[in-house]
Scaffold this active site. Structure first.
Site, PDB file in Angstrom:
ATOM      1  N   ASP A   1       0.671  -1.193  -0.400  1.00 40.67           N
ATOM      2  CA  ASP A   1      -0.010   0.248  -0.079  1.00 40.67           C
ATOM      3  C   ASP A   1       0.895   1.162   0.142  1.00 40.67           C
ATOM      4  O   ASP A   1       2.743   1.312  -0.504  1.00 40.67           O
ATOM      5  CB  ASP A   1      -1.037   0.011   1.181  1.00 40.67           C
ATOM      6  CG  ASP A   1      -0.626  -0.057   2.750  1.00 40.67           C
ATOM      7  OD1 ASP A   1       1.150   0.249   2.307  1.00 40.67           O
ATOM      8  OD2 ASP A   1      -1.366  -0.590   3.624  1.00 40.67           O
ATOM      9  N   SER A   2       0.084   2.449  -0.240  1.00 41.48           N
ATOM     10  CA  SER A   2       1.349   3.984   0.227  1.00 41.48           C
ATOM     11  C   SER A   2       1.467   4.108   0.974  1.00 41.48           C
ATOM     12  O   SER A   2       2.526   5.216   0.732  1.00 41.48           O
ATOM     13  CB  SER A   2       0.231   4.621  -0.818  1.00 41.48           C
ATOM     14  OG  SER A   2      -0.207   5.109  -0.155  1.00 41.48           O
ATOM     15  N   GLY A   3       0.852   3.539   2.761  1.00 43.05           N
ATOM     16  CA  GLY A   3       1.379   4.005   3.544  1.00 43.05           C
ATOM     17  C   GLY A   3       0.783   4.898   4.009  1.00 43.05           C
ATOM     18  O   GLY A   3       0.080   5.873   5.457  1.00 43.05           O
ATOM     19  N   GLY A   4      -0.408   5.520   2.625  1.00 43.30           N
ATOM     20  CA  GLY A   4      -1.488   6.612   3.112  1.00 43.30           C
ATOM     21  C   GLY A   4      -2.334   6.090   4.540  1.00 43.30           C
ATOM     22  O   GLY A   4      -2.386   6.963   5.494  1.00 43.30           O
ATOM     23  N   PHE A   5      -2.869   5.276   4.408  1.00 44.47           N
ATOM     24  CA  PHE A   5      -4.251   4.420   5.649  1.00 44.47           C
ATOM     25  C   PHE A   5      -3.346   4.469   6.400  1.00 44.47           C
ATOM     26  O   PHE A   5      -4.221   5.116   7.443  1.00 44.47           O
ATOM     27  CB  PHE A   5      -4.475   3.490   4.933  1.00 44.47           C
ATOM     28  CG  PHE A   5      -5.809   3.166   5.502  1.00 44.47           C
ATOM     29  CD1 PHE A   5      -6.445   3.653   6.145  1.00 44.47           C
ATOM     30  CD2 PHE A   5      -5.284   2.115   6.973  1.00 44.47           C
ATOM     31  CE1 PHE A   5      -8.344   2.928   6.984  1.00 44.47           C
ATOM     32  CE2 PHE A   5      -6.107   1.201   7.595  1.00 44.47           C
ATOM     33  CZ  PHE A   5      -7.371   2.093   7.235  1.00 44.47           C
TER      34      PHE A   5
ATOM     35  N   ASP B   1      -2.814   8.440  -1.351  1.00 49.79           N
ATOM     36  CA  ASP B   1      -4.240   9.199  -1.492  1.00 49.79           C
ATOM     37  C   ASP B   1      -4.884   9.512   0.445  1.00 49.79           C
ATOM     38  O   ASP B   1      -3.265   8.893   0.751  1.00 49.79           O
ATOM     39  CB  ASP B   1      -5.271   7.933  -1.604  1.00 49.79           C
ATOM     40  CG  ASP B   1      -4.718   6.833  -0.680  1.00 49.79           C
ATOM     41  OD1 ASP B   1      -4.352   5.991  -0.338  1.00 49.79           O
ATOM     42  OD2 ASP B   1      -6.190   6.515  -0.943  1.00 49.79           O
TER      43      ASP B   1
ATOM     44  N   GLN C   1     -11.823   7.039  -3.505  1.00 46.75           N
ATOM     45  CA  GLN C   1     -11.632   7.713  -3.157  1.00 46.75           C
ATOM     46  C   GLN C   1     -13.584   8.770  -3.408  1.00 46.75           C
ATOM     47  O   GLN C   1     -13.990   7.761  -4.048  1.00 46.75           O
ATOM     48  CB  GLN C   1     -11.428   9.252  -1.975  1.00 46.75           C
ATOM     49  CG  GLN C   1      -9.817   7.696  -1.707  1.00 46.75           C
ATOM     50  CD  GLN C   1      -9.918   7.224  -0.869  1.00 46.75           C
ATOM     51  OE1 GLN C   1     -10.951   6.943   0.375  1.00 46.75           O
ATOM     52  NE2 GLN C   1      -9.560   6.612  -0.288  1.00 46.75           N
TER      53      GLN C   1
ATOM     54  N   GLY D   1     -10.847   3.961   1.426  1.00 44.07           N
ATOM     55  CA  GLY D   1     -11.903   5.115   1.482  1.00 44.07           C
ATOM     56  C   GLY D   1     -12.926   3.886   2.563  1.00 44.07           C
ATOM     57  O   GLY D   1     -14.151   5.043   2.811  1.00 44.07           O
TER      58      GLY D   1
ATOM     59  N   ASP E   1      -7.841  -7.840   0.597  1.00 40.20           N
ATOM     60  CA  ASP E   1      -7.513  -7.927   1.232  1.00 40.20           C
ATOM     61  C   ASP E   1      -7.581  -7.277   2.911  1.00 40.20           C
ATOM     62  O   ASP E   1      -8.921  -6.572   2.708  1.00 40.20           O
ATOM     63  CB  ASP E   1      -5.914  -7.043   1.502  1.00 40.20           C
ATOM     64  CG  ASP E   1      -6.171  -5.735   1.790  1.00 40.20           C
ATOM     65  OD1 ASP E   1      -6.551  -4.806   1.555  1.00 40.20           O
ATOM     66  OD2 ASP E   1      -5.897  -5.385   3.064  1.00 40.20           O
TER      67      ASP E   1
ATOM     68  N   CYS F   1     -13.608 -28.870   6.556  1.00 42.93           N
ATOM     69  CA  CYS F   1     -11.892 -28.396   5.932  1.00 42.93           C
ATOM     70  C   CYS F   1     -11.195 -28.954   5.629  1.00 42.93           C
ATOM     71  O   CYS F   1     -11.191 -30.222   6.211  1.00 42.93           O
ATOM     72  CB  CYS F   1     -11.264 -26.889   6.918  1.00 42.93           C
ATOM     73  SG  CYS F   1      -9.815 -25.866   6.796  1.00 42.93           S
TER      74      CYS F   1
ATOM     75  N   CYS G   1      -7.903 -28.524   5.256  1.00 40.44           N
ATOM     76  CA  CYS G   1      -5.917 -27.935   5.670  1.00 40.44           C
ATOM     77  C   CYS G   1      -5.458 -28.204   7.076  1.00 40.44           C
ATOM     78  O   CYS G   1      -6.391 -29.110   8.107  1.00 40.44           O
ATOM     79  CB  CYS G   1      -6.316 -26.037   6.783  1.00 40.44           C
ATOM     80  SG  CYS G   1      -6.706 -26.083   8.157  1.00 40.44           S
TER      81      CYS G   1
ATOM     82  N   CYS H   1      -7.213 -29.197  10.571  1.00 43.77           N
ATOM     83  CA  CYS H   1      -8.162 -29.063  10.434  1.00 43.77           C
ATOM     84  C   CYS H   1      -8.098 -31.324  10.243  1.00 43.77           C
ATOM     85  O   CYS H   1      -8.931 -31.747  10.620  1.00 43.77           O
ATOM     86  CB  CYS H   1      -9.199 -29.041   9.726  1.00 43.77           C
ATOM     87  SG  CYS H   1      -9.890 -27.682  10.123  1.00 43.77           S
TER      88      CYS H   1
ATOM     89  N   HIS I   1      -5.225 -22.221   9.895  1.00 42.89           N
ATOM     90  CA  HIS I   1      -7.541 -22.566   9.250  1.00 42.89           C
ATOM     91  C   HIS I   1      -7.755 -20.930   8.731  1.00 42.89           C
ATOM     92  O   HIS I   1      -8.461 -21.532   7.482  1.00 42.89           O
ATOM     93  CB  HIS I   1      -7.656 -22.697  10.771  1.00 42.89           C
ATOM     94  CG  HIS I   1      -8.664 -23.080  10.291  1.00 42.89           C
ATOM     95  ND1 HIS I   1      -9.956 -23.826   9.416  1.00 42.89           N
ATOM     96  CD2 HIS I   1     -10.380 -21.631  10.611  1.00 42.89           C
ATOM     97  CE1 HIS I   1     -10.897 -23.862   9.457  1.00 42.89           C
ATOM     98  NE2 HIS I   1     -10.521 -22.283  10.330  1.00 42.89           N
TER      99      HIS I   1
HETATM  100 ZN   LIG Z   1      -9.126 -26.285   8.538  1.00 46.05          ZN
END
Ligand SMILES: [Zn+2]
Length: 406
Positions: free
Chosen positions: A92-96, A146, A240, A267, A317, A355, A357, A360, A386
């Protein structure tokens, strides 16, 4: 409906399944991107992330700029080499973070002065310095600087903020175009110096001349983005406009006018009701180019990411799966589980019977509950594996459904 770095493979209603070619890896979209704030997805080693099928992870420029510092990462050959991650990375740009972690920040036309949350030292981010940092870190996808408009905000404030973001986007792009060759993995050959096996060589590597020859269109030329995009970092613009549909439209149009290979919706998830988030996402998507990837920043629950993918978002994300895991909150096919509860103390069953994974498949709820209660580091590791697996599998299912036209 494809560009040279983004192929649309299938659409179903508003949902799209595609393939995004970045310098380090090919990404199947819609994709969920685990957050690796300080060049680490907390509690999970890189080889495990690979096993889980993570194709791209996030790094936060603000955190990496403060520690270990951009110059250190650059000297190590960029983020990929530094953290030994051969697949794609987005920063990211660092802005947030500047806006969310700093109450004493000072915003001017030039940029933002802020204090480090680590030691209180004073720093300054501008579109130019945020680009310089992201080029130095060397992620595959980087973001324009931004201003994340706060919520709630009055219409005049939202308008002024979106206009500042538009001017900063133009400055971000200008700096990037003038300095993109400084990215560590383009300016040196040190990426193979450690002799690591590189299984993710760029598939669509193409010389700048080839890219130029395929263009020939004056309008595209003005936007300037077709040239060797698969070789360079991809700089995305950010829309935005607060919670106002008209201002979102205007912000989208102004960002598109500047021209980027991908567009993010920023935003959101800043305290507004979820229904409003959905409405703004839906209306903003209508104004974004269909042939470019769309990235919705910082959302959401498993149900929400599936819903946004169905609306036509390609990339998402969220810190939720990793952060919740460290607090013992686990997402399962049967709903959310708080593993700390006494009812699981002698539960032999898997965390999620549906699941596949490794957690699990191997451990019981009783054991996971014990690890959490005993404050064992392994609890964070297993819970995070998980939750990430659940998110990544959710997206896999969404991609599959789109392919089937469901
Ligand atoms: Zn799992």
């Amino acid at each position: 409906m494809s560009s040279d770095f983004f192929e649309m493979e299938k659409t179903s209603g508003t949902a799209r399944r595609g393939r995004l070619h970045t310098p380090h890896a090919e990404i199947e979209t819609p994709v969920f991107m685990p957050v690796g704030t300080v060049a680490s997805v907390k509690a999970v080693p890189q080889d495990t992330l690979e096993d889980l099928g993570a194709q791209i992870i996030l790094g936060n420029t603000y955190h990496l700029y403060l520690r270990p510092g951009v110059e250190t990462v650059r000297q190590m050959g960029g983020l990929h080499d530094f953290m030994s991650w051969r697949r794609a990375i987005l920063t990211d740009s660092g802005g947030f973070q500047v806006f969310s972690l700093n109450e004493l920040r000072k915003v001017t036309e030039e940029g933002v002065t802020f204090r480090s949350h680590l030691d209180g030292s004073s720093h300054f981010f501008s579109p130019e310095s945020a680009m310089e940092a992201q080029i130095g870190l060397g992620a595959d996808i980087i973001m324009a600087f931004d201003e994340c408009t706060e919520y709630p905000a009055d219409p005049a404030r939202v308008r002024a903020s979106l206009e500042l973001t538009a001017r900063w986007a133009a400055r971000s792009k200008k700096y990037f175009q003038e300095h993109k060759h400084e990215v560590p993995w383009k300016s040196s050959s040190q990426s193979s110096a450690l002799g690591r096996q590189d299984t993710q060589t760029p598939r669509f590597a193409r010389s700048d001349n080839d890219g130029a020859a395929q263009r020939g269109d004056g309008e595209e030329n003005t936007n300037g983005w077709q040239l060797g995009t698969d070789n360079w970092q991809l700089l995305f613009g950010i829309v935005q406009g607060g919670m106002d549909r008209n201002l979102r439209k205007e912000s989208a149009e102004r960002t598109i006018e500047i021209g980027f290979p991908g567009y993010a919706i920023g935003g959101l998830s800043v305290g507004e009701p979820r229904q409003l988030t959905r409405e703004i996402v839906e209306s903003t998507l209508e104004h974004l180019p269909k042939d470019k990837p769309r990235y919705l920043m910082g959302v959401g629950t498993p149900e929400e990411i599936a819903e946004y993918a169905n609306l036509g978002v390609d990339m998402m994300d969220c810190v939720l799966p990793t952060r919740a895991a460290r607090h013992g909150l686990l997402f399962t096919s049967e709903g959310k589980i708080s593993i700390k509860q006494a009812r699981y103390a002698q539960d032999r069953g898997p965390l999620d019977p549906n699941c596949e994974c490794r957690v699990c498949q191997r451990y019981s709820r009783a054991y996971l509950r014990h690890l959490y209660a005993a404050n064992e580091v392994l609890a964070q590791v297993l819970n995070t594996i998980h939750n990430l697996s659940f998110y990544l599998d959710t997206m896999q299912r969404v991609r599959h459904s789109i392919s089937l036209g469901e």
